[in-house]
Design a protein around this motif. Structure first.
Motif, PDB file in Angstrom:
ATOM      1  N   MET A  64      47.604  23.907  50.730  1.00  0.00           N
ATOM      2  CA  MET A  64      46.526  24.898  50.804  1.00  0.00           C
ATOM      3  C   MET A  64      47.102  26.295  51.015  1.00  0.00           C
ATOM      4  O   MET A  64      48.060  26.477  51.767  1.00  0.00           O
ATOM      5  CB  MET A  64      45.650  24.531  52.007  1.00  0.00           C
ATOM      6  CG  MET A  64      44.282  25.079  51.929  1.00  0.00           C
ATOM      7  SD  MET A  64      43.249  24.138  53.053  1.00  0.00           S
ATOM      8  CE  MET A  64      41.730  25.027  52.853  1.00  0.00           C
ATOM      9  N   GLU A  65      46.496  27.296  50.354  1.00  0.00           N
ATOM     10  CA  GLU A  65      46.944  28.675  50.576  1.00  0.00           C
ATOM     11  C   GLU A  65      45.821  29.466  51.211  1.00  0.00           C
ATOM     12  O   GLU A  65      44.659  29.301  50.849  1.00  0.00           O
ATOM     13  CB  GLU A  65      47.362  29.303  49.249  1.00  0.00           C
ATOM     14  CG  GLU A  65      48.698  28.738  48.790  1.00  0.00           C
ATOM     15  CD  GLU A  65      49.201  29.366  47.511  1.00  0.00           C
ATOM     16  OE1 GLU A  65      48.668  30.409  47.108  1.00  0.00           O
ATOM     17  OE2 GLU A  65      50.138  28.785  46.934  1.00  0.00           O
ATOM     18  N   PHE A  66      46.184  30.307  52.159  1.00  0.00           N
ATOM     19  CA  PHE A  66      45.173  31.089  52.862  1.00  0.00           C
ATOM     20  C   PHE A  66      45.223  32.538  52.389  1.00  0.00           C
ATOM     21  O   PHE A  66      46.275  33.025  51.970  1.00  0.00           O
ATOM     22  CB  PHE A  66      45.414  31.010  54.373  1.00  0.00           C
ATOM     23  CG  PHE A  66      45.289  29.610  54.904  1.00  0.00           C
ATOM     24  CD1 PHE A  66      44.038  29.055  55.095  1.00  0.00           C
ATOM     25  CD2 PHE A  66      46.414  28.845  55.171  1.00  0.00           C
ATOM     26  CE1 PHE A  66      43.904  27.752  55.558  1.00  0.00           C
ATOM     27  CE2 PHE A  66      46.303  27.539  55.635  1.00  0.00           C
ATOM     28  CZ  PHE A  66      45.033  26.990  55.824  1.00  0.00           C
ATOM     29  N   PRO A  67      44.063  33.249  52.480  1.00  0.00           N
ATOM     30  CA  PRO A  67      44.060  34.659  52.062  1.00  0.00           C
ATOM     31  C   PRO A  67      45.061  35.487  52.865  1.00  0.00           C
ATOM     32  O   PRO A  67      45.453  35.090  53.972  1.00  0.00           O
ATOM     33  CB  PRO A  67      42.628  35.119  52.379  1.00  0.00           C
ATOM     34  CG  PRO A  67      41.819  33.890  52.566  1.00  0.00           C
ATOM     35  CD  PRO A  67      42.755  32.798  52.956  1.00  0.00           C
ATOM     36  N   GLU A  68      45.427  36.636  52.300  1.00  0.00           N
ATOM     37  CA  GLU A  68      46.408  37.500  52.983  1.00  0.00           C
ATOM     38  C   GLU A  68      45.949  37.931  54.364  1.00  0.00           C
ATOM     39  O   GLU A  68      46.738  38.064  55.283  1.00  0.00           O
ATOM     40  CB  GLU A  68      46.645  38.760  52.144  1.00  0.00           C
ATOM     41  CG  GLU A  68      47.961  38.720  51.412  1.00  0.00           C
ATOM     42  CD  GLU A  68      48.171  39.941  50.540  1.00  0.00           C
ATOM     43  OE1 GLU A  68      47.857  41.057  50.992  1.00  0.00           O
ATOM     44  OE2 GLU A  68      48.656  39.743  49.415  1.00  0.00           O
ATOM     45  N   ASN A  69      44.641  38.155  54.523  1.00  0.00           N
ATOM     46  CA  ASN A  69      44.125  38.603  55.809  1.00  0.00           C
ATOM     47  C   ASN A  69      43.631  37.438  56.676  1.00  0.00           C
ATOM     48  O   ASN A  69      42.715  37.580  57.466  1.00  0.00           O
ATOM     49  CB  ASN A  69      43.003  39.645  55.613  1.00  0.00           C
ATOM     50  CG  ASN A  69      41.860  39.113  54.761  1.00  0.00           C
ATOM     51  OD1 ASN A  69      41.970  38.072  54.129  1.00  0.00           O
ATOM     52  ND2 ASN A  69      40.744  39.847  54.756  1.00  0.00           N
ATOM     53  N   ASP A  70      44.252  36.276  56.513  1.00  0.00           N
ATOM     54  CA  ASP A  70      43.952  35.101  57.340  1.00  0.00           C
ATOM     55  C   ASP A  70      45.214  34.838  58.184  1.00  0.00           C
ATOM     56  O   ASP A  70      46.319  34.750  57.633  1.00  0.00           O
ATOM     57  CB  ASP A  70      43.631  33.909  56.418  1.00  0.00           C
ATOM     58  CG  ASP A  70      43.140  32.682  57.171  1.00  0.00           C
ATOM     59  OD1 ASP A  70      43.728  32.343  58.211  1.00  0.00           O
ATOM     60  OD2 ASP A  70      42.172  32.047  56.695  1.00  0.00           O
ATOM     61  N   HIS A  71      45.040  34.689  59.498  1.00  0.00           N
ATOM     62  CA  HIS A  71      46.236  34.541  60.356  1.00  0.00           C
ATOM     63  C   HIS A  71      47.023  33.279  60.043  1.00  0.00           C
ATOM     64  O   HIS A  71      48.205  33.178  60.374  1.00  0.00           O
ATOM     65  CB  HIS A  71      45.847  34.581  61.855  1.00  0.00           C
ATOM     66  CG  HIS A  71      45.084  33.380  62.333  1.00  0.00           C
ATOM     67  ND1 HIS A  71      45.645  32.411  63.129  1.00  0.00           N
ATOM     68  CD2 HIS A  71      43.806  32.987  62.135  1.00  0.00           C
ATOM     69  CE1 HIS A  71      44.744  31.481  63.403  1.00  0.00           C
ATOM     70  NE2 HIS A  71      43.615  31.814  62.812  1.00  0.00           N
ATOM     71  N   ARG A  72      46.370  32.311  59.354  1.00  0.00           N
ATOM     72  CA  ARG A  72      47.101  31.103  58.985  1.00  0.00           C
ATOM     73  C   ARG A  72      48.057  31.379  57.821  1.00  0.00           C
ATOM     74  O   ARG A  72      48.845  30.534  57.439  1.00  0.00           O
ATOM     75  CB  ARG A  72      46.104  29.987  58.650  1.00  0.00           C
ATOM     76  CG  ARG A  72      45.318  29.565  59.896  1.00  0.00           C
ATOM     77  CD  ARG A  72      44.159  28.663  59.565  1.00  0.00           C
ATOM     78  NE  ARG A  72      43.173  29.336  58.745  1.00  0.00           N
ATOM     79  CZ  ARG A  72      42.042  28.771  58.304  1.00  0.00           C
ATOM     80  NH1 ARG A  72      41.796  27.507  58.616  1.00  0.00           N
ATOM     81  NH2 ARG A  72      41.195  29.451  57.585  1.00  0.00           N
ATOM     82  N   ASN A  73      47.981  32.613  57.324  1.00  0.00           N
ATOM     83  CA  ASN A  73      48.952  33.095  56.347  1.00  0.00           C
ATOM     84  C   ASN A  73      49.940  34.033  57.058  1.00  0.00           C
ATOM     85  O   ASN A  73      51.158  33.864  56.959  1.00  0.00           O
ATOM     86  CB  ASN A  73      48.205  33.825  55.224  1.00  0.00           C
ATOM     87  CG  ASN A  73      49.131  34.387  54.167  1.00  0.00           C
ATOM     88  OD1 ASN A  73      50.290  34.657  54.436  1.00  0.00           O
ATOM     89  ND2 ASN A  73      48.638  34.568  52.966  1.00  0.00           N
TER      90      ASN A  73
END
Ligand SMILES: NC(=O)c1ccc[n+]([C@@H]2O[C@H](COP(=O)([O-])OP(=O)(O)OC[C@H]3O[C@@H](n4cnc5c(N)ncnc54)[C@H](OP(=O)(O)O)[C@@H]3O)[C@@H](O)[C@H]2O)c1
Length: 317
Positions: free
Chosen positions: A206-215
């Motif tokens: 899974m990939e998270f958006p750039e402004n998601d802390h899981r990224n």
């Protein structure tokens, strides 16, 4: 207070884009499900979360029936212990009072201050003064580490502690809960789903958006690493989740099992899962009425923790 509350970090901050209406809809669904405790902070979307909460409480006319807990401290730049003083906190509290549309904040939590702040009585004197002025009714702390919690509750101003506790973060139960009970401290459990890992719904690719802390916070680049996936390296997290799957009781989702596991600890006052999905909010609230997990399931969870999690996590927080 209901034992399942609502966390609102993802309404306006660090979890990808969430619109004002999506935020309000999440809060409405929580109220409809009987939730009467909402956690927020002045930094969640720089006041976005506080403002959405105020709008929904006004729209519903339920200000007196819902407890809103906010936090202060993280707007300090630089974020150093010596800046946790009356002047700074008072300024931040005033903005939260304005955004939340209330004379008195029901519960103000210091927002994971640096460890030195806990050894600075002036910080806690400042809270006392804010209470005397009627700007704050009750005070608490949100902590990173178990030892910070133990130190914080030495101050009489502190009535609640917010801490990470979940199937991947078990140390608070060993070291802190008995003392919290003895002193009648409210325990607010955050990150109960390990940022979504413990829902069993995330996949390894899974990939998270750039402004998601899981990224952007996997290695703790922006704030404490422990706030993202509870600090567990993701591969170990997915291995542990795969093991947990076979222990999920019938008629429960893994997310519900994770929340029930937390509520099975009687020191816990409330758990605050974060969500932007009304369906998830309703499913989470329903856990309150579910039967405790069996001893067998608790034993299996402990075994999985020891095998996949302990080494990476246990002594770090
Ligand atoms: N330093 C601090 O004081 C601090 C730090 C972190 C968090 N907090 C507080 O604690 C709250 C909770 O922690 P958190 O939001 O970091 O993490 P969390 O509650 O462990 O996980 C949130 C994630 O779980 C998903 N989720 C929630 N319920 C679900 C369900 N029933 N089924 C499937 N997925 C579900 C959410 O996605 P959906 O949107 O799709 O439901 C979201 O991606 C925050 O909102 C905040 O109020 C405080």
């Amino acid at each position: 207070m209901t034992d399942v509350g609502l966390g609102t970090w993802n309404i306006g901050g660090d979890w990808g884009d969430v619109s004002a209406e999506e935020g309000r809809e999440t809060i409405r669904s929580a109220l409809d499900a009987g939730v009467d405790f909402i956690d927020t902070a002045d930094v969640y979307g720089d006041g976005f979360s506080e403002q959405r909460i105020a709008e929904v409480l006004d729209e519903r006319g339920v200000r007196d029936e819902v407890t809103v807990a906010t936090k202060a401290g993280r707007r300090l730049d630089p974020h150093t212990a010596d800046r946790y003083n009356y002047d700074n906190l008072s300024e931040h509290v005033d903005r939260s009072r304005e955004y939340l549309g209330t004379e008195t904040l029901e519960l103000l939590q210091l927002h994971c201050p640096p460890t030195d702040a806990y050894y600075q009585p002036e910080t806690f004197d400042a809270l006392s003064r804010l209470q005397d002025e009627g700007k704050v009714a009750h005070c608490g702390v949100s902590v990173e580490r178990v030892e910070e919690a133990l130190k914080a509750i030495e101050y009489p101003e502190i009535e609640t502690v917010q801490i990470i506790f979940n199937m991947f973060r078990q140390r608070p139960a060993e070291r802190f809960f008995e003392e919290a009970k003895r002193r009648d401290i409210g325990v607010i459990v955050r990150v109960p789903l390990a940022s979504g890992l413990l829902t069993g719904k995330l996949s390894r690719d899974m990939e998270f958006p750039e402004n998601d802390h899981r990224n952007f916070n996997i290695e703790g680049e922006a704030f404490d690493r422990g706030e993202t996936f509870a600090g567990l390296p993701v591969d170990a997290g997915f291995d542990a989740v795969d093991e947990l799957r076979e222990h999920v009781p019938e008629r429960m989702t893994m997310a519900q099992m994770a929340l029930r596991w937390i509520l099975d600890h009687d020191a816990v006052s409330t758990v605050i899962p974060g969500s932007t999905s009304p369906d998830h909010v309703r499913a989470n609230a329903a856990v309150s009425e579910m039967a405790p997990l069996s001893n067998q399931v608790h034993g299996a969870v402990r075994d999985i923790y020891e095998e996949y999690v302990f080494e990476d996590v246990h002594h770090r927080w």
